[in-house]
Scaffold this motif. Structure first.
Motif, PDB file in Angstrom:
ATOM      1  N   LEU A  28      -1.662  13.185 -11.585  1.00  0.00           N
ATOM      2  CA  LEU A  28      -2.803  12.873 -10.740  1.00  0.00           C
ATOM      3  C   LEU A  28      -2.280  12.167  -9.493  1.00  0.00           C
ATOM      4  N   HIS A  29      -2.778  12.558  -8.330  1.00  0.00           N
ATOM      5  CA  HIS A  29      -2.350  11.966  -7.075  1.00  0.00           C
ATOM      6  C   HIS A  29      -3.326  10.863  -6.665  1.00  0.00           C
TER       7      HIS A  29
ATOM      8  N   ASN B  95      -7.360  14.284  -9.973  1.00  0.00           N
ATOM      9  CA  ASN B  95      -6.864  15.652 -10.033  1.00  0.00           C
ATOM     10  C   ASN B  95      -8.028  16.573 -10.370  1.00  0.00           C
ATOM     11  N   GLU B  96      -8.113  17.675  -9.687  1.00  0.00           N
ATOM     12  CA  GLU B  96      -9.122  18.691  -9.986  1.00  0.00           C
ATOM     13  C   GLU B  96      -8.422  20.024 -10.141  1.00  0.00           C
TER      14      GLU B  96
ATOM     15  N   HIS C 193     -10.429  14.994 -13.197  1.00  0.00           N
ATOM     16  CA  HIS C 193      -9.966  13.824 -13.940  1.00  0.00           C
ATOM     17  C   HIS C 193      -9.726  12.702 -12.942  1.00  0.00           C
ATOM     18  N   ARG C 194     -10.346  11.545 -13.152  1.00  0.00           N
ATOM     19  CA  ARG C 194     -10.182  10.399 -12.277  1.00  0.00           C
ATOM     20  C   ARG C 194      -9.848   9.165 -13.103  1.00  0.00           C
ATOM     21  N   VAL C 195      -8.860   8.415 -12.641  1.00  0.00           N
ATOM     22  CA  VAL C 195      -8.454   7.180 -13.317  1.00  0.00           C
ATOM     23  C   VAL C 195      -8.338   6.080 -12.271  1.00  0.00           C
TER      24      VAL C 195
ATOM     25  N   ILE D  97       0.862  -1.175   0.000  1.00  0.00           N
ATOM     26  CA  ILE D  97       0.000   0.000   0.000  1.00  0.00           C
ATOM     27  C   ILE D  97       0.901   1.229   0.000  1.00  0.00           C
ATOM     28  N   GLY D  98       0.537   2.225  -0.806  1.00  0.00           N
ATOM     29  CA  GLY D  98       1.390   3.409  -0.848  1.00  0.00           C
ATOM     30  C   GLY D  98       0.818   4.522  -1.703  1.00  0.00           C
ATOM     31  N   TYR D  99       1.571   5.596  -1.753  1.00  0.00           N
ATOM     32  CA  TYR D  99       1.214   6.759  -2.567  1.00  0.00           C
ATOM     33  C   TYR D  99       1.555   6.486  -4.026  1.00  0.00           C
ATOM     34  N   SER D 100       0.730   7.023  -4.919  1.00  0.00           N
ATOM     35  CA  SER D 100       0.963   6.830  -6.342  1.00  0.00           C
ATOM     36  C   SER D 100       0.713   8.136  -7.086  1.00  0.00           C
ATOM     37  N   ASN D 101       1.560   8.424  -8.057  1.00  0.00           N
ATOM     38  CA  ASN D 101       1.416   9.590  -8.912  1.00  0.00           C
ATOM     39  C   ASN D 101       1.303   9.113 -10.346  1.00  0.00           C
TER      40      ASN D 101
END
Length: 226
Positions: free
Chosen positions: A62-63, A88-89, A103-105, A31-35
Motif C-alpha cells: 500500500l502506498h 491501495n485499490e 484497502h486503507r490503513v 515527512i515522506g513517502y511510505s510503503n
C-alpha cells in the motif's frame, strides 16, 4: 600515568566540540513517502474468489505518506508522535465479471525514540511506538449472468491497537535539514472480532463474522527532516 591524565583531559575538552557538530535540534519534523506491506488483501494470482478463507493471510503493498514530530531532551532520547496513511485499490477483470478491493490503513502512534548522535553526518535511530490503527476494506465482486449482473460486496472498518518497532538512518545535509535514507518498522495491528454485512447477489444481506487476529504489517519510509 601523567600521559593518561593528559589524554583524558584532551578528550574532555574535545567532546563538546565534537557533539556540537552533530544535530542538536530539539524538535524535528519528518515527512515522506511510505510503503506498507500489509496482510489482508487478495492475491493477484487468484482473483476469482475474493472471499476465500485465507483472505487475511495475503500480503500486498500500500502506498502512502508518513509524518512525525519528535521532541528531544539534552541527549539523543526523545518522544515521537507518528501518523501515516496508506491506500491501495485493485481491480481485476475475470472471464464473467470484475473484482475490486480498496484497502486503507491509518496509523496514529507515539512513543520513545533514541537517536545515536555523533560527530559524523550519519545518525541512526530506533523507536518503539504504540497507539492505534484504522483498517478499512471495501470489497466488491460483480458477475455477468444471463439476465444482468450479480453483485456481492462488503465494507468493514475497525480501529484497533497497533505498534511499530523499528528504526532507520538519517544523513544530515546541513544545520536545518536531514535526509532519512530509510526507516523500517514491524507494525502489527491486533484486529478484533467483527461482523460485516455481505450484500448477496439477490439483494439479501448476509452477516459474516471475521475472526480477530494479528495483522503483521511491515512499513518502509523515506523522506526529509527539518
Amino acid at each position: 600515568m601523567n600521559r593518561f591524565y593528559l589524554i583524558a583531559l584532551c578528550l574532555l575538552v574535545m567532546a563538546p566540540a565534537a557533539l556540537a557538530q552533530s544535530s542538536d535540534r530539539r524538535v524535528e519534523f519528518f515527512i515522506g513517502y511510505s510503503n506498507l506491506q500489509a496482510e489482508g488483501v487478495p492475491d493477484r494470482n487468484d482473483p476469482n474468489n475474493v472471499f476465500t478463507g485465507d483472505f487475511f493471510d495475503r500480503r500486498k503493498g500500500l502506498h502512502g505518506v508518513d509524518g512525525s514530530i519528535t521532541g528531544f531532551f539534552n541527549s539523543g532520547f526523545g518522544l515521537k508522535g507518528d501518523f501515516s496513511f496508506h491506500r491501495n485499490e485493485d481491480s481485476t477483470s475475470v472471464s464473467n465479471g470484475r473484482d475490486s478491493v480498496e484497502h486503507r490503513v491509518t496509523y496514529f502512534m507515539g512513543g520513545p525514540v533514541l537517536k545515536l548522535r555523533n560527530s559524523s553526518r550519519v545518525e541512526p535511530f530506533v523507536h518503539a511506538l504504540f497507539g492505534g490503527a484504522n483498517t478499512r476494506f471495501d470489497v466488491k465482486s460483480v458477475r455477468n449472468v444471463t439476465n444482468g449482473t450479480v453483485t456481492s460486496s462488503f465494507e468493514t472498518s475497525t480501529t484497533d491497537f497497533a505498534m511499530a518497532l523499528g528504526g532507520g538512518l538519517n544523513v544530515r545535509l546541513g544545520d536545518k535539514f536531514s535526509l532519512r535514507l530509510f526507516q523500517v518498522d514491524w507494525a502489527p495491528i491486533f484486529l478484533r472480532d467483527r461482523s460485516v454485512n455481505v450484500l448477496g447477489g439477490v439483494g439479501a444481506i448476509q452477516p459474516v463474522t471475521l475472526e480477530g487476529q494479528r495483522q503483521d504489517n511491515v512499513r518502509f519510509s523515506v523522506g526529509v527532516i527539518f
